[in-house]
Each structure stands twice: as C-alpha cells, then as structure tokens.
Design a protein around this motif. Structure first.
Motif, PDB file in Angstrom:
ATOM      1  N   LEU A 114       6.975  57.989  44.419  1.00  0.00           N
ATOM      2  CA  LEU A 114       5.851  57.069  44.343  1.00  0.00           C
ATOM      3  C   LEU A 114       5.992  56.161  43.123  1.00  0.00           C
ATOM      4  O   LEU A 114       6.382  56.611  42.047  1.00  0.00           O
ATOM      5  N   TYR A 115       5.635  54.882  43.304  1.00  0.00           N
ATOM      6  CA  TYR A 115       5.709  53.898  42.236  1.00  0.00           C
ATOM      7  C   TYR A 115       4.466  53.011  42.302  1.00  0.00           C
ATOM      8  O   TYR A 115       3.940  52.750  43.377  1.00  0.00           O
ATOM      9  N   THR A 116       4.021  52.530  41.160  1.00  0.00           N
ATOM     10  CA  THR A 116       3.028  51.465  41.176  1.00  0.00           C
ATOM     11  C   THR A 116       3.748  50.129  41.302  1.00  0.00           C
ATOM     12  O   THR A 116       4.913  49.994  40.905  1.00  0.00           O
ATOM     13  N   LEU A 117       3.051  49.156  41.876  1.00  0.00           N
ATOM     14  CA  LEU A 117       3.518  47.769  41.875  1.00  0.00           C
ATOM     15  C   LEU A 117       2.265  46.912  41.762  1.00  0.00           C
ATOM     16  O   LEU A 117       1.567  46.664  42.740  1.00  0.00           O
ATOM     17  N   THR A 118       1.978  46.489  40.539  1.00  0.00           N
ATOM     18  CA  THR A 118       0.682  45.887  40.259  1.00  0.00           C
ATOM     19  C   THR A 118       0.798  44.553  39.547  1.00  0.00           C
ATOM     20  O   THR A 118       1.754  44.316  38.800  1.00  0.00           O
ATOM     21  N   ASN A 119      -0.203  43.702  39.772  1.00  0.00           N
ATOM     22  CA  ASN A 119      -0.319  42.460  39.020  1.00  0.00           C
ATOM     23  C   ASN A 119      -0.808  42.695  37.598  1.00  0.00           C
ATOM     24  O   ASN A 119      -0.739  41.787  36.753  1.00  0.00           O
ATOM     25  N   SER A 120      -1.340  43.881  37.308  1.00  0.00           N
ATOM     26  CA  SER A 120      -1.764  44.190  35.940  1.00  0.00           C
ATOM     27  C   SER A 120      -0.586  44.112  34.979  1.00  0.00           C
ATOM     28  O   SER A 120       0.551  44.438  35.344  1.00  0.00           O
ATOM     29  N   ALA A 121      -0.851  43.705  33.746  1.00  0.00           N
ATOM     30  CA  ALA A 121       0.191  43.695  32.727  1.00  0.00           C
ATOM     31  C   ALA A 121       0.634  45.122  32.422  1.00  0.00           C
ATOM     32  O   ALA A 121      -0.108  46.085  32.663  1.00  0.00           O
ATOM     33  N   ALA A 122       1.836  45.268  31.887  1.00  0.00           N
ATOM     34  CA  ALA A 122       2.395  46.591  31.652  1.00  0.00           C
ATOM     35  C   ALA A 122       1.529  47.431  30.709  1.00  0.00           C
ATOM     36  O   ALA A 122       1.322  48.626  30.952  1.00  0.00           O
ATOM     37  N   ASP A 123       1.003  46.825  29.646  1.00  0.00           N
ATOM     38  CA  ASP A 123       0.172  47.600  28.722  1.00  0.00           C
ATOM     39  C   ASP A 123      -1.156  47.983  29.361  1.00  0.00           C
ATOM     40  O   ASP A 123      -1.663  49.098  29.162  1.00  0.00           O
ATOM     41  N   ALA A 124      -1.724  47.086  30.164  1.00  0.00           N
ATOM     42  CA  ALA A 124      -2.955  47.415  30.874  1.00  0.00           C
ATOM     43  C   ALA A 124      -2.706  48.521  31.897  1.00  0.00           C
ATOM     44  O   ALA A 124      -3.539  49.422  32.063  1.00  0.00           O
TER      45      ALA A 124
END
Length: 225
Positions: A114-124
C-alpha cells in the motif's frame, strides 16, 4: 478488478481522512458560511491545475491558503495570509474515516503493498499520517512534491508507478474523487472509486473498474480473490 494489483495507491484527503474539521474551520473563517466551503475546495483544485499547466509549482497548502483568500475577497472580506493559514491548518490533523484502519490492516495482512499518492505536500502528509495513526500501514508515502505536478496530470500516475517499480496497468488507484479516478484510468491504472457522500464519477471518463461505498468493501473484494 483486472488483475491482482502489485501496488495499491490511495488518495488521502477525503478518501482515507475525513475533511470535516477543515471544512468547519474554513466555514468559520468565512463568517459561518458553510455553502462557501465547496467553492473554496473547487478553487483550490482549479489553481492547483493552473500551477501545473503553467509550470509554476507551489505546494498544496500554499494554494489552499491563497484560494481561501480569493474566496473571502469575492465575498467582500479580507484577511491576512496568516489568518488563512490558520483556517486551513486542521488539514494536517484530520481523523481517518471510521472503517479505514481495519480495512488497511486487512489489506496488509493479505500481502498487498500500500502507498499514498496525494496532492498534499510531503511535510503535510507526514503530519497527516502521524496524527491519523495510519503511517504504519504504508510501504511508502508518495506526495506530488516528488514530481512537482498535481493530480490528475498523467505524469503523476506514471511517476508513482515508476517509484514502486511497477507498470501502471499493475497498479490500483483508490480515490473518492471522480477527477482522480479519471486521471489514473487515462494513465493506464486500475481504478476503484470510493463513493463518499456527495462524490460522483466523471461521465466523460471510463467507468471505474469498481465502485465501493467505503474501504471495507474494497478490502472484501481484494481479499476474497
């Protein structure tokens, strides 16, 4: 599903995490006008695409702040960048939807990566995963910071597949947004739409490979193969 995926990518905001706290904070900043929250989120997505097409990347939190200032100005209100940042800050500490931890646990136990793939910034993203307690379920946590473009640009999905050493057709994107599912499908990924309340798919895109009301049903489908 087409074939058992080598990698499962999860959108984060609204798919895994409940946006209600940030919706309430943004509504309060806009004078209690809950009806303006969708306009803020739509403006955020619009200008993330403007950033991508224009080749001038800014992180999602910065665009969220700017979008809130824009919506406020449209309503005849003015507040500072600092005030807007404070209003969107709860996005870093959102709770997971109730079924999410157990569903991710089941998928882990079945051997899926499982992996995330998000528009959120890496620190967020790190704040979000830590606060929600979901960090340990993921083999990797991918943010569009790594590719400097926002979903649903095709390059984001092909980049994500490359990061995990898989062909897009062997990857599954799980998301509660029609635009995200559309982009992943056009990039050749398998897709699963999570039909959170108020969310619909894009009629001009191919239908998702599967539609589920929540992650429990996704886990059922994948673990009963």
């Amino acid at each position: 599903m087409q074939t058992s995926p080598q990698a499962i990518f999860f959108d984060v905001n609204e798919t895994l995490l409940d946006l209600q706290p940030v919706k309430e904070s943004v509504a309060a900043a806009l004078g209690g006008s809950k009806e303006l929250v969708p306009l803020w989120f739509t403006t955020l997505l619009q200008y993330s695409l403007v950033s991508t097409v224009g080749g001038r990347y800014a992180d999602f939190g910065s665009i969220a702040t700017a979008a809130l200032q824009m919506v406020a100005r449209q309503q005849g209100m003015e507040f500072s960048e600092a005030a807007a940042k404070a209003a969107v800050k709860p996005v870093r500490s959102l709770p997971p939807h109730p079924e999410v931890p157990a569903a991710l646990e089941r998928l882990n136990a079945a051997g899926f990566l499982l992996y995330t793939l998000t528009n959120s910034a890496a620190d967020a993203l790190e704040d979000q995963m830590t606060h929600s307690g979901l960090k340990g379920y993921f083999a990797g946590r991918l943010s569009v910071d790594g590719v400097q473009k926002f979903k649903p640009h095709r390059d984001v999905y092909t980049w994500a597949a490359e990061q995990v050493g898989a062909d897009p057709k062997d990857c599954l994107l799980v998301a509660a947004h029609g635009w995200d599912v559309a982009g992943a499908g056009w990039a050749g990924m398998q897709t699963a739409f999570i039909a959170r309340p108020g969310q619909v798919t894009y009629p001009l895109a191919d239908a998702p490979d599967h539609t589920f009301p929540d992650l429990d049903r996704l886990a059922d489908a994948l673990t009963m193969r």
